[in-house]
Design a protein around this motif. Structure first.
Motif, PDB file in Angstrom:
ATOM      1  N   GLY A 278      -7.701  -2.304   3.437  1.00 57.27           N
ATOM      2  CA  GLY A 278      -6.895  -1.763   4.525  1.00 57.27           C
ATOM      3  C   GLY A 278      -5.734  -2.675   4.870  1.00 57.27           C
ATOM      4  O   GLY A 278      -4.604  -2.211   5.101  1.00 57.27           O
TER       5      GLY A 278
ATOM      6  N   MET B 218      -2.956  -2.390   2.274  1.00 56.85           N
ATOM      7  CA  MET B 218      -2.125  -1.203   2.496  1.00 56.85           C
ATOM      8  C   MET B 218      -1.096  -1.461   3.594  1.00 56.85           C
ATOM      9  O   MET B 218       0.089  -1.153   3.446  1.00 56.85           O
ATOM     10  CB  MET B 218      -3.009  -0.010   2.858  1.00 56.85           C
TER      11      MET B 218
ATOM     12  N   ARG C 275      -0.635   3.995  10.454  1.00 58.29           N
ATOM     13  CA  ARG C 275      -1.164   5.020   9.551  1.00 58.29           C
ATOM     14  C   ARG C 275      -0.637   4.821   8.126  1.00 58.29           C
ATOM     15  O   ARG C 275       0.099   5.653   7.598  1.00 58.29           O
ATOM     16  CB  ARG C 275      -0.847   6.418  10.065  1.00 58.29           C
TER      17      ARG C 275
ATOM     18  N   GLY D 122      -2.053   5.193   5.374  1.00 56.71           N
ATOM     19  CA  GLY D 122      -2.508   6.208   4.428  1.00 56.71           C
ATOM     20  C   GLY D 122      -1.520   7.346   4.236  1.00 56.71           C
ATOM     21  O   GLY D 122      -1.551   8.035   3.212  1.00 56.71           O
TER      22      GLY D 122
ATOM     23  N   ILE E 160       0.878   5.562   1.444  1.00 53.93           N
ATOM     24  CA  ILE E 160       0.354   4.904   0.250  1.00 53.93           C
ATOM     25  C   ILE E 160      -0.011   5.945  -0.795  1.00 53.93           C
ATOM     26  O   ILE E 160      -0.824   6.837  -0.548  1.00 53.93           O
ATOM     27  CB  ILE E 160      -0.883   4.044   0.587  1.00 53.93           C
TER      28      ILE E 160
END
Length: 387
Positions: A47, A50, A81, A83, A86
């Motif tokens: 995490g 990222m 956020r 995600g 990525i």
């Protein structure tokens, strides 16, 4: 004659095209293994990798002062956020640290969708630094249902061009004056461009001081046969965009996007579908243009300019100012020598000798008459006389 025709075909969104939008960042992260829970530590480290990759990408796009000013907004809306941006993480190396007890290390290559990131930054009112971005000319042929749109027939922006220009402007790109461009676009030139003549397009772009062309085609058609009057029409639109460097004609990026729309008015629905597809396509290629300009920014063409007929230092200074004002694309013009009425300059320009001669022929200088005495790819000699 170089051809555009090979590019103006509609492409499916293949993996190779999608990959062109991804920016890769190498990151290194380490963390302490607590309570012997290696799996939890590994999840935490991934995490953090990222977030670190996303943060480095954003900081590379924004000026430091702007990033500092908007830090709270970035933390809340972007960095919280990762995600959403990525695309993938490639593990280069991971495992327990050989030098730090109870530590876990990760080296990874993080792939980030720059088009999605740029779009969300623009929605927050945060645009990358404009300085150094290329000046862009947008030219898109549009066919909505049975309506062919070419500029000499309708001298204004079409739906695809309006959306592409708006998106590029919000991202910080300077745009070429469309009215001035249309004034230089005769019907024969427009036909030649849409028939695939790249050289004609590049010459017009240079005359209008563009550095990148976003060129393409937008088509909307009915998916139904229109046999039921009053029923909702089902529309399908495809927009293909190609970004081209003006200095050498090389393609920076190509992307095709598709959108569908239901609407009671087929023409209105087609325009809406074209607009959505155009927005997706331009967001994809914008990141490629930014990366290309950051890594391969053109340095210009170096030309020796020799000028005969300058009767004094005052005329020499006047010629230099007149030339730089009237001729587009001059990045620098430095005097090397001056003797007996002849001056030699070292010139760096976006255009080649033929382009400069064309400009002199079309509009000339304000205070000097000019005649070409000699030319080669990197040498231009002029005879001049003060008016």
């Amino acid at each position: 004659m170089r051809k555009l025709a090979a590019a103006i075909v509609f492409l499916s969104m293949t993996a190779s095209l999608l990959a062109a939008d991804i920016n890769f960042i190498d990151v290194y992260v380490t963390g302490v293994i607590e309570e012997s829970d290696t799996a939890r530590t590994r999840d935490d480290i991934f995490g953090e990798a990222m977030r670190k990759g996303l943060r480095q990408t954003v900081l590379a796009l924004l000026p430091p002062a702007l990033a500092a000013e908007k830090s709270s907004l970035l933390d809340d809306k972007i960095f919280s956020r990762p995600g959403a941006y990525i695309n993938n993480i490639e593990v280069l190396k991971e495992g327990a640290s050989a030098t730090s007890p109870n530590s876990y290390e990760l080296s990874a290559r993080v792939g980030i969708s720059t088009s999605t990131l740029l779009k969300d930054l623009a929605a927050l009112g945060i645009t990358p630094q404009k300085k150094g971005y290329p000046r862009i000319l947008v030219l898109i042929e549009q066919k909505n249902i049975d309506e062919n749109y070419r500029h000499r027939q309708q001298p204004k922006l079409n739906d695809a061009e309006s959306k592409v220009r708006d998106s590029l402007w919000k991202l910080g790109f300077p745009l070429i004056d469309q009215k001035a461009f249309l004034n230089s676009l005769s019907e024969p030139r427009e036909k030649a461009i849409y028939d695939g003549d790249l050289d004609t397009l590049l010459n017009l772009a240079r005359l209008n001081d563009a550095q990148v062309i976003v060129f393409g085609r937008a088509v909307a058609s009915r998916l139904d046969n229109g046999a039921n009057p009053g029923a909702m029409a089902s529309l399908d639109a495809t927009v293909l965009l190609r970004a081209i460097r003006v200095d050498d004609g090389q393609t920076i990026s190509t992307f095709s996007a598709r959108s569908t729309q239901l609407h009671v008015d087929a023409v209105v629905g087609g325009a809406l579908a074209i607009t959505r597809a155009a927005e997706e396509a331009v967001n994809q290629i914008a990141g490629d243009i930014i990366r290309e300009w950051a890594t391969n920014k053109p340095t210009g063409i170096r030309i020796t300019l020799v000028v005969n007929g300058l009767q004094s230092e005052a005329e020499l200074s006047g010629f230099k100012a007149d030339f730089q004002t009237r001729i587009k694309g001059i990045k620098s013009l430095e005097k090397r020598t001056y003797s007996e009425g002849t001056a030699a300059f070292d010139m760096v320009t976006s255009y080649n000798c033929d382009d400069i001669i064309d400009q002199l022929s079309i509009k000339g200088l304000a205070f000097f008459t000019t005649k070409v005495r000699s030319k080669s790819p990197n040498y231009l000699e002029l005879n001049v006389r003060a008016k």
